[in-house]
Scaffold this motif. Structure first.
Motif, PDB file in Angstrom:
ATOM      1  N   PHE A 239       1.082  -1.437  -0.157  1.00  0.00           N
ATOM      2  CA  PHE A 239      -0.151  -0.305  -0.219  1.00  0.00           C
ATOM      3  C   PHE A 239       0.658   1.214   0.087  1.00  0.00           C
ATOM      4  N   VAL A 240       0.572   2.194  -0.718  1.00  0.00           N
ATOM      5  CA  VAL A 240       0.858   3.615  -0.813  1.00  0.00           C
ATOM      6  C   VAL A 240       0.065   4.838  -0.278  1.00  0.00           C
ATOM      7  N   THR A 241       0.827   5.550   0.517  1.00  0.00           N
ATOM      8  CA  THR A 241      -0.280   6.569   1.193  1.00  0.00           C
ATOM      9  C   THR A 241      -0.754   8.174  -0.137  1.00  0.00           C
ATOM     10  N   ARG A 242      -1.637   8.373  -0.009  1.00  0.00           N
ATOM     11  CA  ARG A 242      -1.990   9.661  -0.880  1.00  0.00           C
ATOM     12  C   ARG A 242      -0.600  10.789   0.008  1.00  0.00           C
ATOM     13  N   GLY A 243      -0.157  11.502  -1.519  1.00  0.00           N
ATOM     14  CA  GLY A 243       0.679  13.033  -0.309  1.00  0.00           C
ATOM     15  C   GLY A 243      -0.066  13.807  -1.195  1.00  0.00           C
ATOM     16  N   GLY A 244       1.033  15.467  -1.091  1.00  0.00           N
ATOM     17  CA  GLY A 244       0.280  16.421  -0.860  1.00  0.00           C
ATOM     18  C   GLY A 244       0.777  16.356  -2.081  1.00  0.00           C
ATOM     19  N   SER A 245      -0.062  17.992  -2.930  1.00  0.00           N
ATOM     20  CA  SER A 245       0.651  18.207  -4.534  1.00  0.00           C
ATOM     21  C   SER A 245       0.513  19.971  -4.173  1.00  0.00           C
ATOM     22  N   ASN A 246       0.612  20.184  -5.172  1.00  0.00           N
ATOM     23  CA  ASN A 246       0.040  21.840  -5.390  1.00  0.00           C
ATOM     24  C   ASN A 246      -0.404  22.295  -5.612  1.00  0.00           C
ATOM     25  N   ASN A 247      -1.323  21.828  -5.680  1.00  0.00           N
ATOM     26  CA  ASN A 247      -3.179  21.457  -5.949  1.00  0.00           C
ATOM     27  C   ASN A 247      -3.207  21.468  -4.363  1.00  0.00           C
ATOM     28  N   PHE A 248      -4.586  22.063  -3.452  1.00  0.00           N
ATOM     29  CA  PHE A 248      -5.291  22.125  -2.842  1.00  0.00           C
ATOM     30  C   PHE A 248      -6.660  21.116  -2.882  1.00  0.00           C
ATOM     31  N   ASP A 249      -6.415  19.842  -2.968  1.00  0.00           N
ATOM     32  CA  ASP A 249      -7.835  19.243  -2.842  1.00  0.00           C
ATOM     33  C   ASP A 249      -8.216  18.388  -1.854  1.00  0.00           C
ATOM     34  N   PRO A 290      -0.336  22.460  -1.072  1.00  0.00           N
ATOM     35  CA  PRO A 290       1.287  22.880  -0.675  1.00  0.00           C
ATOM     36  C   PRO A 290       1.152  23.363   0.608  1.00  0.00           C
ATOM     37  N   ILE A 291       2.851  23.340   1.530  1.00  0.00           N
ATOM     38  CA  ILE A 291       2.502  24.395   2.631  1.00  0.00           C
ATOM     39  C   ILE A 291       3.888  25.916   1.756  1.00  0.00           C
ATOM     40  N   LEU A 292       4.643  24.773   1.162  1.00  0.00           N
ATOM     41  CA  LEU A 292       5.321  25.612   0.755  1.00  0.00           C
ATOM     42  C   LEU A 292       5.681  24.671  -0.741  1.00  0.00           C
ATOM     43  N   LYS A 293       5.219  25.958  -1.845  1.00  0.00           N
ATOM     44  CA  LYS A 293       4.644  25.961  -3.374  1.00  0.00           C
ATOM     45  C   LYS A 293       6.704  25.068  -3.700  1.00  0.00           C
ATOM     46  N   ASN A 294       6.180  23.489  -4.657  1.00  0.00           N
ATOM     47  CA  ASN A 294       7.350  23.367  -5.047  1.00  0.00           C
ATOM     48  C   ASN A 294       8.506  22.474  -4.064  1.00  0.00           C
ATOM     49  N   LYS A 295       7.747  22.647  -2.841  1.00  0.00           N
ATOM     50  CA  LYS A 295       8.675  22.036  -1.582  1.00  0.00           C
ATOM     51  C   LYS A 295       8.535  21.316  -0.906  1.00  0.00           C
ATOM     52  N   LEU A 296       7.491  22.021  -0.169  1.00  0.00           N
ATOM     53  CA  LEU A 296       6.740  21.519   1.505  1.00  0.00           C
ATOM     54  C   LEU A 296       5.174  20.778   0.768  1.00  0.00           C
ATOM     55  N   PHE A 297       5.232  19.656   1.297  1.00  0.00           N
ATOM     56  CA  PHE A 297       3.682  19.135   1.162  1.00  0.00           C
ATOM     57  C   PHE A 297       3.151  18.304   2.149  1.00  0.00           C
ATOM     58  N   PHE A 298       1.542  18.501   2.016  1.00  0.00           N
ATOM     59  CA  PHE A 298       1.268  17.713   3.118  1.00  0.00           C
ATOM     60  C   PHE A 298      -0.739  17.002   2.468  1.00  0.00           C
ATOM     61  N   PHE A 299      -0.745  16.119   3.329  1.00  0.00           N
ATOM     62  CA  PHE A 299      -1.924  15.400   3.033  1.00  0.00           C
ATOM     63  C   PHE A 299      -2.188  14.816   4.889  1.00  0.00           C
ATOM     64  N   ALA A 300      -3.458  15.044   4.946  1.00  0.00           N
ATOM     65  CA  ALA A 300      -4.035  14.038   6.318  1.00  0.00           C
ATOM     66  C   ALA A 300      -5.360  14.002   5.782  1.00  0.00           C
ATOM     67  N   ASN A 301      -5.641  12.775   6.635  1.00  0.00           N
ATOM     68  CA  ASN A 301      -6.652  12.095   6.485  1.00  0.00           C
ATOM     69  C   ASN A 301      -6.953  11.690   7.927  1.00  0.00           C
ATOM     70  N   TYR A 302      -8.696  11.867   8.249  1.00  0.00           N
ATOM     71  CA  TYR A 302      -9.165  11.234   9.249  1.00  0.00           C
ATOM     72  C   TYR A 302     -10.395  10.534   8.913  1.00  0.00           C
ATOM     73  N   GLU A 303     -10.307   9.051   9.398  1.00  0.00           N
ATOM     74  CA  GLU A 303     -11.819   8.546   9.979  1.00  0.00           C
ATOM     75  C   GLU A 303     -11.929   7.912  10.902  1.00  0.00           C
ATOM     76  N   GLU A 304     -13.554   7.680  11.420  1.00  0.00           N
ATOM     77  CA  GLU A 304     -14.141   7.528  12.300  1.00  0.00           C
ATOM     78  C   GLU A 304     -15.018   6.223  11.796  1.00  0.00           C
ATOM     79  N   PHE A 305     -15.313   5.528  12.408  1.00  0.00           N
ATOM     80  CA  PHE A 305     -15.993   4.207  12.857  1.00  0.00           C
ATOM     81  C   PHE A 305     -16.700   4.157  14.286  1.00  0.00           C
ATOM     82  N   ARG A 306     -18.024   3.878  13.718  1.00  0.00           N
ATOM     83  CA  ARG A 306     -19.179   3.911  15.648  1.00  0.00           C
ATOM     84  C   ARG A 306     -19.965   2.796  14.711  1.00  0.00           C
TER      85      ARG A 306
END
Length: 901
Positions: A239-249, A290-306
């Motif tokens: 498995f490979v975790t998603r990563g951030g890019s230069n576009n917010f989505d 992006p946090i810094l375009k072309n340099k630093l990127f983030f991705f976050a996911n939060y899921e809850e199961f009830r």
């Protein structure tokens, strides 16, 4: 960079890898490769290749070699643009090159004469067939992951749809290609995420659950893995975790399942049980950018199961008359036999025990919340009801990618998963009946962290280092303890009911488990001439902490009338006309249960290093290590023929037990007084009675073996048949590929092996303090209402050696045990039909070798005891009788107590 400096840096990388305390797995990256030619078909050496990640802007450089080939290794998965430029030719850029984990993307570029400043753009230039890879792999990616219709949102369940995966029961019980569970290796971002305690028996179960909105893609390889991944198993699930890019989505999601939309089960309707509550709610969000375009990127996911849970249970309970001491049986008096009146007549206890009768009465009162059906035995009834519970799980994921420079890429992925339940239905810890005060939950706090560093030393030399840590504590039934049973309701003990009745307590042994896994992989990728070489080193350390509450604090009380109890004389055919022996035993059991007559109290003291302690829990600390080196080469021998070959050397070090709970002895003691190798030699007494000593940290379960080599080799050939009659079959050049491969991959079993072997020996884990009428430590006519306080015992020194009794088991590791492995081989052909479709026909075979198994040497000896001779005589007599027309009759052939075979 000087040659001396380069050697020093590579040496430092390997030095750190060798001495890291870690566990290596295949990385989560891949490579882009191909050739550059001019429009006449001639190769173009020295072309500058620029590979750009279109999502992050990260660029990677390479040069074509003398054969016009290039390779850019250790790339994160994603969408890329590949550009080739050389003076005298127009720059060609191939866009939308999709890179999947472990599967190379092949890009062939044609240059045309012109100025280098001119650019020709090609859309979708990657090939649909793999002309250089010999591995068998399937990838699910992008919208396939989020759009496939399944309800769990657990990305591991995506694998269940793929060929070769068989599921019998729950998804975690799945197997692949018929191979053992130890052959399955599951990684996320290159880090193993399985439960390494149970890996050998439950290999499809992961410690960290991959969630579909957090996953970019998943690849499963079912045969012929390369040398870089031969240590984890023949089946690679990556498995490979998603990563951030230069576009917010991102996205927000909310999924709901309700009881009102579900049909009831057929048997629930038959038994007039309402449909189970099912109000599953899954909600969460993901965001990246992006946090810094072309340099630093983030991705976050939060899921809850009830999940408000419900489980239908069927328990066996006493009939109303049996609760009062009336014994009814088939063929007996119409009104049954009043056991209490019979006991009073014979001068024995004739009153109901206050504790057992109160529990039996409460069970009867709880039947208003379910359905009661009569059983075949007039003493018993079947009680069906529904228990309620619930779960809440949280799955946060955070990924950071940093393009430090054009030569350095750093990433870090963190997962934290919190599991909480009201009732642990999976392990049967729910209440024994509605309103029961004893039940248990399951709680766990799990995490994983992966850090990776890609370093481009030169255009032809890349180093990739990856470190990971997976861990967290699992708590089973933490609510249950000695205080749960100290109330007058249970009398300070768990209860074992006779007659096949369901016990009033389902949980008696709380447990705690933690198995951190330290992991590291360092690989150097070197492109030279027509060779793409990889060299790597890996190490491993898996620690295990297991804690079990012993019977010292929660004894188990059993009921029965056992000889020489004088009350046993009541149970005869005079008092029970026409009763069989089994029915008389049942009458004894019912009398004992209703009056509280005890036959045994099971109790134990935990082994704690140098002593036994009745107030302690059994706690074991173990670990295992491994070390591996590999080398692999992809040799593009000709433009249409690629050879893949490699070799892995692996060391699996023996288990180490750290805190002296277990016991062992020399392997020859396994054969007892017969002696080593003399199991079926009556009269041979060259051995001794087994003697067990304490396992110390310098104990090694088996010998080290330095001869574990795993070769792999194969070829991929794309035939050139433009001017041949075979063109109709194979198409134009590059449209078909024939491939064959062979590889060896080592199995990896769970760390629970050491607990199940040396942890089961006499003197290991606990000291038996059982008191029973049979062993003479429990007085005849001991009644539950008397309280039966346990005999004084707090601590006692452990004395070695320990001599086993005849009823003890003797367990050892074979000292020359070797790592099990799987050989796999394949041959097939793949043909491109159009730019979006290909067809493949392939044969796949696999074979497990030296797989670990536990054998029972104490089997029935059919040779020396004469059984085999008598069996053969019976076969001869049968043949004679059939020949004489006597059908299938049998005669007595000397079997003791037997008149028929």
């Amino acid at each position: 960079m000087t040659k001396l400096s380069l050697r020093f840096q590579i040496g430092a990388i390997i030095f750190l890898a060798v001495f890291a305390v870690t566990f290596a797995q295949i990385s989560s990256t891949s490579r882009i490769e191909g050739t550059v030619r001019d429009n006449s078909g001639s190769i173009v050496p020295g072309a500058e290749i620029t590979v750009t990640n279109t999502q992050t802007g990260a660029t990677y450089k390479a040069l074509t070699n003398d054969e016009g080939a290039f390779s850019v290794p250790a790339l994160p998965v994603g969408i890329y643009k590949v550009a080739a430029s050389v003076p005298g030719f127009k720059t060609v850029a191939v866009e939308n090159v999709k890179l999947e984990v472990g599967i190379p993307a092949n890009v062939n570029i044609i240059l045309t004469v012109g100025e280098i400043s001119e650019q020709v753009t090609v859309i979708g230039g990657s090939e649909i067939i793999q002309t250089t890879s010999t591995n068998i792999a399937t990838t699910i990616t992008g919208r396939q992951i989020t759009d496939l219709p399944f309800t769990s949102r657990d990305a591991l369940d995506l694998i269940l749809f793929l060929p070769g995966v068989v599921t019998n029961g729950r998804p975690r019980q799945s197997s692949v290609e018929g191979l053992p569970k130890g052959a399955i290796n599951i990684t996320t971002d290159g880090v193993n995420v399985q439960d390494n305690v149970l890996k050998g028996s439950d290999g499809f179960f992961t410690y960290i659950r991959p969630k579909i909105d957090a996953i970019e893609q998943v690849t499963i390889s079912t045969a012929t893995p390369g040398a870089e991944s031969a240590a984890g198993g023949a089946i690679q699930i990556k498995f490979v975790t998603r990563g951030g890019s230069n576009n917010f989505d991102g996205s927000v999601y909310w999924y709901r399942r309700t009881t009102g939309l579900n049909a009831n089960y057929f048997f629930n309707n038959q038994n007039k049980i309402p449909r189970a509550t099912n109000n599953l709610l899954q909600l969460g969000f993901r965001v990246g950018g992006p946090i810094l375009k072309n340099k630093l990127f983030f991705f976050a996911n939060y899921e809850e199961f009830r999940l408000p849970e419900a489980a239908t249970r069927t328990r066996t309970i006493l009939s109303p008359s049996a609760e009062k001491g009336i014994f009814s049986y088939t063929g007996g008096p119409a009104g049954g036999v009043d056991l209490l009146a019979l006991a009073a007549k014979n001068g024995f206890t004739s009153t109901l025990d206050p504790i057992t009768s109160k529990i039996i009465s409460d069970i009867r009162a709880s039947t208003s919340k379910g359905t009661v059906l009569e059983a075949a035995d007039p003493l018993l009834q079947s009680f069906t009801f529904t228990n309620q519970g619930g779960q809440t799980r949280r799955f946060p994921t955070l990924r950071l990618d940093w393009e430090v420079t054009s030569k350095h890429h750093v990433e870090n992925i963190y997962n934290y998963q919190d599991f909480g339940s009201i009732v642990d239905f999976l392990n049967g810890a729910d209440p024994a009946y509605p309103g029961s005060p004893i039940f248990g939950s399951q709680t766990s706090h799990r995490f994983s962290n992966t850090s990776a560093w890609r370093w481009t030393l030169t255009p032809t030399l890349v180093n990739e280092a990856r470190f990971g840590l997976t861990g967290g504590t699992l708590l089973f039934f933490p609510e249950v303890g000695p205080d749960s049973y100290k109330s007058p309701y249970f009398g300070g003990t768990a209860l074992a009911f006779p007659l096949g009745l369901s016990t009033p307590n389902t949980v008696t042994s709380p447990q705690r488990r933690n198995a951190p896994v330290y992991q590291f992989l360092d690989a150097v990728h070197w492109t030279r001439a027509a060779h793409s070489m990889s060299y790597g080193v890996s190490t491993t350390k898996v620690k295990t902490w297991l804690e079990f509450l012993t019977r010292g604090q929660i004894p188990l009380t059993s009921f029965g009338v056992v000889d020489p109890d004088p009350a046993a004389a009541m149970f005869n055919t005079t008092n029970f006309p026409g009763a069989t022996a089994a029915q008389l035993n049942n009458a004894r059991s019912l009398y004992a249960l209703t009056t509280g007559l005890i036959s045994q109290v099971t109790r134990a003291a935990a082994a704690v290093s140098d002593k036994y302690d009745v107030n302690a829990a059994t706690d074991s600390h173990d670990y295992t290590r491994g070390l591996g080196f590999y080398g692999q080469d992809i040799w593009k021998m000709t433009p249409n023929l690629t050879l893949n070959y490699g070799l892995r050397w692996e060391i699996q070090l023996p288990f180490v037990h750290e805190n002296g709970v277990y016991t062992t002895g020399p392997f020859s003691d396994l054969y007892g007084v017969s002696g080593l190798g003399n199991l079926f030699k009556p009269g041979t007494l060259t051995g001794r009675v087994p003697q067990f000593v304490q396992v110390t940290p310098d104990y090694r379960a088996f010998e080290r073996n330095y001869k574990n080599f795993a070769p792999s080799f194969g070829f991929a050939w794309s035939p050139k048949v433009e001017n041949s009659w075979l063109r109709a079959m194979f198409g134009e050049s590059g449209k078909s590929v024939i491939r064959a491969a062979y590889s060896t991959a080592f199995n990896s079993d769970g760390t629970n092996l050491i607990n199940s072997i040396v942890g089961s020996n006499p003197g290991a884990g606990s000291l038996n303090l059982t008191r029973s009428v049979a062993n003479g430590l429990l007085p005849v006519q001991s009644y539950f209402k008397a309280g039966l306080p346990p005999p004084p015992f707090t601590t006692q020194p452990r004395v070695f050696p320990v001599t086993p009794s005849l009823s003890d088991s003797v367990n050892y590791f074979y000292p020359k045990i070797r790592m099990g492995y799987v050989e796999s081989w394949t041959f097939g052909i793949q043909r491109e039909l159009n730019r979006d479709t290909a067809v493949e026909v392939r044969y796949v075979g696999n074979r497990g070798v030296k797989l670990g198994r536990q054998y029972n040497l104490n089997e029935v000896n059919i040779f020396e005891n004469g059984f085999l001779d008598e069996f053969n005589k019976a076969r001869q007599n049968l043949a004679i009788n059939i020949a004489n027309g006597k059908g299938n009759s049998f005669v007595n052939n000397g079997f003791p107590g037997q008149s028929a075979l």
